[in-house]
Design a protein around this motif. Structure first.
Motif, mmCIF file in Angstrom:
data_model
loop_
_atom_site.group_PDB
_atom_site.id
_atom_site.type_symbol
_atom_site.label_atom_id
_atom_site.label_comp_id
_atom_site.label_asym_id
_atom_site.label_seq_id
_atom_site.Cartn_x
_atom_site.Cartn_y
_atom_site.Cartn_z
ATOM 1 N N ALA A 1 -10.512 -50.374 33.625
ATOM 2 C CA ALA A 1 -11.751 -49.642 33.333
ATOM 3 C C ALA A 1 -11.910 -49.377 31.839
ATOM 4 C CB ALA A 1 -11.782 -48.328 34.111
ATOM 5 N N LEU A 2 -10.804 -49.134 31.157
ATOM 6 C CA LEU A 2 -10.881 -48.816 29.724
ATOM 7 C C LEU A 2 -11.489 -49.953 28.903
ATOM 8 C CD1 LEU A 2 -7.510 -46.956 29.165
ATOM 9 C CD2 LEU A 2 -9.815 -45.998 28.958
ATOM 10 N N LYS B 1 -7.905 -36.696 32.409
ATOM 11 C CA LYS B 1 -9.354 -36.699 32.207
ATOM 12 C C LYS B 1 -9.904 -38.119 32.231
ATOM 13 C CE LYS B 1 -9.638 -32.347 29.689
ATOM 14 N NZ LYS B 1 -10.019 -31.688 28.436
ATOM 15 N N VAL B 2 -9.220 -39.034 31.573
ATOM 16 C CA VAL B 2 -9.671 -40.427 31.543
ATOM 17 C C VAL B 2 -9.676 -40.999 32.961
ATOM 18 C CG1 VAL B 2 -9.092 -42.755 30.738
ATOM 19 C CG2 VAL B 2 -8.989 -40.826 29.157
ATOM 20 N N SER C 1 -13.162 -42.213 34.578
ATOM 21 C CA SER C 1 -13.279 -43.673 34.646
ATOM 22 C C SER C 1 -13.809 -44.142 36.000
ATOM 23 C CB SER C 1 -11.929 -44.341 34.349
ATOM 24 O OG SER C 1 -10.987 -44.049 35.358
ATOM 25 N N ARG C 2 -13.820 -43.270 36.981
ATOM 26 C CA ARG C 2 -14.371 -43.617 38.289
ATOM 27 C C ARG C 2 -15.892 -43.737 38.249
ATOM 28 N NH1 ARG C 2 -10.806 -43.376 42.197
ATOM 29 N NH2 ARG C 2 -8.862 -42.247 41.919
ATOM 30 N N ILE C 3 -16.515 -42.996 37.340
ATOM 31 C CA ILE C 3 -17.986 -42.981 37.310
ATOM 32 C C ILE C 3 -18.564 -43.405 35.964
ATOM 33 C CG2 ILE C 3 -18.185 -41.249 39.134
ATOM 34 C CD1 ILE C 3 -18.684 -39.165 36.882
ATOM 35 N N ALA C 4 -17.733 -43.590 34.980
ATOM 36 C CA ALA C 4 -18.224 -43.895 33.629
ATOM 37 C C ALA C 4 -18.731 -45.326 33.529
ATOM 38 C CB ALA C 4 -17.125 -43.662 32.607
ATOM 39 N N TYR D 1 -21.809 -38.962 27.263
ATOM 40 C CA TYR D 1 -21.886 -37.669 27.943
ATOM 41 C C TYR D 1 -20.530 -37.276 28.531
ATOM 42 C CZ TYR D 1 -22.995 -34.205 31.497
ATOM 43 O OH TYR D 1 -22.999 -33.085 32.284
ATOM 44 N N LEU D 2 -19.890 -38.216 29.231
ATOM 45 C CA LEU D 2 -18.601 -37.917 29.853
ATOM 46 C C LEU D 2 -17.506 -37.680 28.818
ATOM 47 C CD1 LEU D 2 -18.789 -40.436 32.816
ATOM 48 C CD2 LEU D 2 -18.958 -37.936 32.941
#
Length: 125
Positions: free
Chosen positions: A82-83, A102-103, A107-110, A117-118
């Motif tokens: 995801a990164l 936090k990441v 990362s599930r919705i980013a 925003y996130l």
């Protein structure tokens, strides 16, 4: 009548500040190191090096060689991939500004539409 003066440790604030700063600094290093670890995991998985060693998946390889539980390993592989699509979050993580917890959560919705925003929530929340 005499006033009661409470006993205060002379360096209590200094000790608290010093220890707090050291904990914060070390946590930042750990976050940056975790980001580096995930970069290596992503590369290892993309090249399927785990298959060359007879493993079913990168998750199985991480479980066997690093002692990471399969659920945690699955999450590390997911977040690592995801990164690649989240350059701003990736940069902040690599700098130790945001934690793996936090990441992992964002990362599930980013995506590119809500990354700023996130990331703002992560750094100020």
């Amino acid at each position: 009548m005499s006033a009661v003066v409470p006993f205060e440790r002379p360096n209590a604030a200094t000790d608290a500040d010093r220890l707090g700063a050291e904990i914060t600094e070390l946590s930042s290093y750990i976050c940056a190191a975790t980001c580096h670890l995930l970069n290596l995991i992503r590369e290892f998985d993309e090249h399927r090096y785990w298959a060359e060693q007879g493993f079913h998946s990168c998750v199985h390889w991480l479980n066997f060689h690093c002692g990471i539980g399969k659920n945690a390993a699955r999450e590390k592989v997911r977040v690592a991939h995801a990164l690649r699509l989240l350059p701003k979050i990736h940069k902040a993580f690599a700098e130790g500004a945001v934690s793996y917890s936090k990441v992992r959560a964002i990362s599930r919705i980013a995506d590119e539409t809500n990354e700023d925003y996130l990331l703002n929530l992560c750094t100020h929340g």
